[in-house]
Scaffold this motif. Structure first.
Motif, PDB file in Angstrom:
ATOM      1  N   ARG A  31       0.840  -1.219   0.000  1.00 42.82           N
ATOM      2  CA  ARG A  31       0.000   0.000   0.000  1.00 42.82           C
ATOM      3  C   ARG A  31       0.866   1.257   0.000  1.00 42.82           C
ATOM      4  O   ARG A  31       0.647   2.185  -0.789  1.00 42.82           O
ATOM      5  CB  ARG A  31      -0.936  -0.008   1.212  1.00 42.82           C
ATOM      6  CG  ARG A  31      -2.035  -1.054   1.070  1.00 42.82           C
ATOM      7  CD  ARG A  31      -3.015  -0.973   2.218  1.00 42.82           C
ATOM      8  NE  ARG A  31      -3.863  -2.144   2.232  1.00 42.82           N
ATOM      9  CZ  ARG A  31      -4.912  -2.328   1.429  1.00 42.82           C
ATOM     10  NH1 ARG A  31      -5.235  -1.387   0.560  1.00 42.82           N
ATOM     11  NH2 ARG A  31      -5.612  -3.440   1.489  1.00 42.82           N
ATOM     12  N   GLN A  32       1.862   1.247   0.888  1.00 37.87           N
ATOM     13  CA  GLN A  32       2.752   2.406   0.983  1.00 37.87           C
ATOM     14  C   GLN A  32       3.470   2.632  -0.350  1.00 37.87           C
ATOM     15  O   GLN A  32       3.562   3.764  -0.846  1.00 37.87           O
ATOM     16  CB  GLN A  32       3.765   2.141   2.102  1.00 37.87           C
ATOM     17  CG  GLN A  32       4.688   3.314   2.369  1.00 37.87           C
ATOM     18  CD  GLN A  32       5.819   2.919   3.317  1.00 37.87           C
ATOM     19  OE1 GLN A  32       5.684   1.990   4.125  1.00 37.87           O
ATOM     20  NE2 GLN A  32       6.936   3.610   3.207  1.00 37.87           N
ATOM     21  N   THR A  34       2.490   1.720  -3.385  1.00 38.51           N
ATOM     22  CA  THR A  34       1.572   2.205  -4.420  1.00 38.51           C
ATOM     23  C   THR A  34       1.386   3.718  -4.291  1.00 38.51           C
ATOM     24  O   THR A  34       1.457   4.460  -5.270  1.00 38.51           O
ATOM     25  CB  THR A  34       0.211   1.500  -4.292  1.00 38.51           C
ATOM     26  OG1 THR A  34       0.437   0.112  -4.196  1.00 38.51           O
ATOM     27  CG2 THR A  34      -0.692   1.782  -5.466  1.00 38.51           C
ATOM     28  N   GLN A  35       1.167   4.164  -3.050  1.00 38.86           N
ATOM     29  CA  GLN A  35       0.948   5.598  -2.821  1.00 38.86           C
ATOM     30  C   GLN A  35       2.160   6.403  -3.266  1.00 38.86           C
ATOM     31  O   GLN A  35       2.009   7.414  -3.959  1.00 38.86           O
ATOM     32  CB  GLN A  35       0.753   5.821  -1.323  1.00 38.86           C
ATOM     33  CG  GLN A  35      -0.488   5.152  -0.773  1.00 38.86           C
ATOM     34  CD  GLN A  35      -1.324   6.121   0.004  1.00 38.86           C
ATOM     35  OE1 GLN A  35      -0.769   6.886   0.778  1.00 38.86           O
ATOM     36  NE2 GLN A  35      -2.613   6.107  -0.215  1.00 38.86           N
ATOM     37  N   SER A  36       3.361   5.951  -2.873  1.00 38.79           N
ATOM     38  CA  SER A  36       4.567   6.732  -3.213  1.00 38.79           C
ATOM     39  C   SER A  36       4.761   6.789  -4.718  1.00 38.79           C
ATOM     40  O   SER A  36       5.142   7.828  -5.255  1.00 38.79           O
ATOM     41  CB  SER A  36       5.831   6.128  -2.606  1.00 38.79           C
ATOM     42  OG  SER A  36       5.596   5.638  -1.347  1.00 38.79           O
ATOM     43  N   GLN A  39       2.125   9.146  -6.292  1.00 39.27           N
ATOM     44  CA  GLN A  39       2.471  10.536  -5.955  1.00 39.27           C
ATOM     45  C   GLN A  39       3.591  11.050  -6.857  1.00 39.27           C
ATOM     46  O   GLN A  39       3.504  12.150  -7.411  1.00 39.27           O
ATOM     47  CB  GLN A  39       2.985  10.565  -4.520  1.00 39.27           C
ATOM     48  CG  GLN A  39       2.115  11.386  -3.584  1.00 39.27           C
ATOM     49  CD  GLN A  39       2.591  11.169  -2.159  1.00 39.27           C
ATOM     50  OE1 GLN A  39       3.782  11.009  -1.896  1.00 39.27           O
ATOM     51  NE2 GLN A  39       1.637  11.132  -1.254  1.00 39.27           N
ATOM     52  N   ASP A  72      -8.490   1.318  -7.369  1.00 35.75           N
ATOM     53  CA  ASP A  72      -7.831   2.169  -8.365  1.00 35.75           C
ATOM     54  C   ASP A  72      -7.715   1.413  -9.689  1.00 35.75           C
ATOM     55  O   ASP A  72      -6.893   0.503  -9.826  1.00 35.75           O
ATOM     56  CB  ASP A  72      -6.434   2.570  -7.855  1.00 35.75           C
ATOM     57  CG  ASP A  72      -5.727   3.522  -8.811  1.00 35.75           C
ATOM     58  OD1 ASP A  72      -6.216   3.713  -9.947  1.00 35.75           O
ATOM     59  OD2 ASP A  72      -4.678   4.075  -8.425  1.00 35.75           O
TER      60      ASP A  72
END
Ligand code: UDP
Ligand code: MG
Length: 321
Positions: A31-32, A34-36, A39, A72
């Motif tokens: 999860r972390q 994917t977010q990075s 972004q 997503d």
């Protein structure tokens, strides 16, 4: 040197950037990660697509990837039918990535998503391949030494120039990716194939971080196999070494003949010398075995190639149409 950006549609904001991430038991970080990644790409103003290749994970990676993909639609997942290995997973990712530029990175945060904008900057300058040159590796001393020796030996003996300290982390354009997909090599070494295709390439120095959990998924045995693949796929020098060895044995053979003939006809002491005889024969016996072993490495690769099994099998796809 800064060049004008390419005046083609793919470099406009509507360009799609694919990020291929092979995953083997990385549930904790997905999860972390994917977010990075999202972004970093959004910060550059492009559209994104992440192609996760679940390489037969045995932890919760599959469920977590499915959940992320359900929320997503730009996250696509290929679930392979078993663990096929890092390089095969990357090939699967390449085959399904649809981006105008395609980035390859590991899931373990050793390849910092924060560096993605630097790749894109070089892409906008007109480069077709941008790869990370790893500086300040964080692995232990022995592993660092082995990696360093491997890259340097490969660079010296390969018949194309493969940049030193360049791993998988990097960006290629759609055109380069299409060419790489077409390469039929079974025993794949991505940094070598990426150099082989040519085009305009540049390396940028990037610090290689620590693994988030200090448990490498690519084992030492896998790394050994990969380094053999790199060397035997991109160099024939190991075979030609045996010309040198043959010349050396001829030389030793001639010396021995002179030595024994001298003792037979001049001194009459023909028996002494069996120690040196034994040493020389066992030495060349070992060299012969090594030669057969090296031949075997090439034969094995020919065998793999001829059998022509697929590199991977996809069990299930999510958000891939
Ligand atoms: N990986 C994979 N299949 C494997 C082993 C590893 O897809 O059989 C993935 C792993 O999840 C990670 C990447 O390949 O995203 C690199 O693995 P690792 O960090 O263990 O390699 P290293 O950085 O030590 O070369
Ligand atoms: Mg790693």
């Amino acid at each position: 040197m800064t060049e004008k950006p390419k005046a083609i549609g793919t470099l406009e904001a509507k360009a799609l950037i694919s990020v291929i991430i092979p995953v083997y038991n990385e549930a904790q970080i997905l999860r972390q990660l994917t977010q990075s990644v999202i972004q970093a790409i959004k910060a550059c103003g492009y559209q994104h697509e992440i192609v996760f290749v679940n390489d037969g994970s045995k932890d919760d990676s599959a469920e977590i990837l499915d959940n992320i993909a359900n929320t997503d639609p730009c996250v696509r997942v290929l679930h392979l039918s078993r663990n096929f290995g890092h390089q095969a997973a990357l090939q699967a990712g390449f085959t399904y990535a649809r981006g105008d530029a395609i980035i390859v990175m590991d899931a373990d945060l050793q390849d910092d998503p924060g560096q993605i904008p630097h790749f894109m900057e070089k892409w906008r300058e007109g480069y077709d391949v941008v790869f990370a040159i790893r500086v300040a590796r964080k692995e232990n001393l022995i592993k660092r030494f082995l990696f360093s020796a491997f890259y340097r030996i490969l660079n010296i003996i390969s018949h194309i120039s493969i940049p030193v300290d360049a791993g998988n982390f990097g960006l290629v354009t759609r055109q380069v990716a299409d060419e790489m997909i077409l390469l039929k090599d079974r025993d794949r070494y991505l940094p070598g194939l990426r150099s082989w295709v040519g085009f305009r390439q540049i390396g940028i120095k990037i610090e290689r971080g620590n693994r988030y959990d200090a448990r490498p998924r690519v084992s030492l045995n896998d790394l050994w196999r990969l380094s053999k693949n790199a060397i035997f796929s991109f160099s024939s020098i190991p075979l030609t070494i045996f010309y040198g060895i043959a010349l050396l044995s001829l030389f030793v053979f001639l010396c021995l003949i002179c030595f024994t003939l001298y003792h037979k006809f001049i001194t009459g002491l023909a028996i002494p010398g069996w120690t040196s005889f034994l040493m020389v024969t066992s030495f060349f016996g070992a060299i012969n075995a090594l030669g057969i072993g090296i031949l075997g490495e090439y034969v094995l690769r020919i065998y793999n190639q001829v059998r022509g099994r697929p590199l991977y099998i996809i069990k299930r796809k999510v958000n891939v149409h």
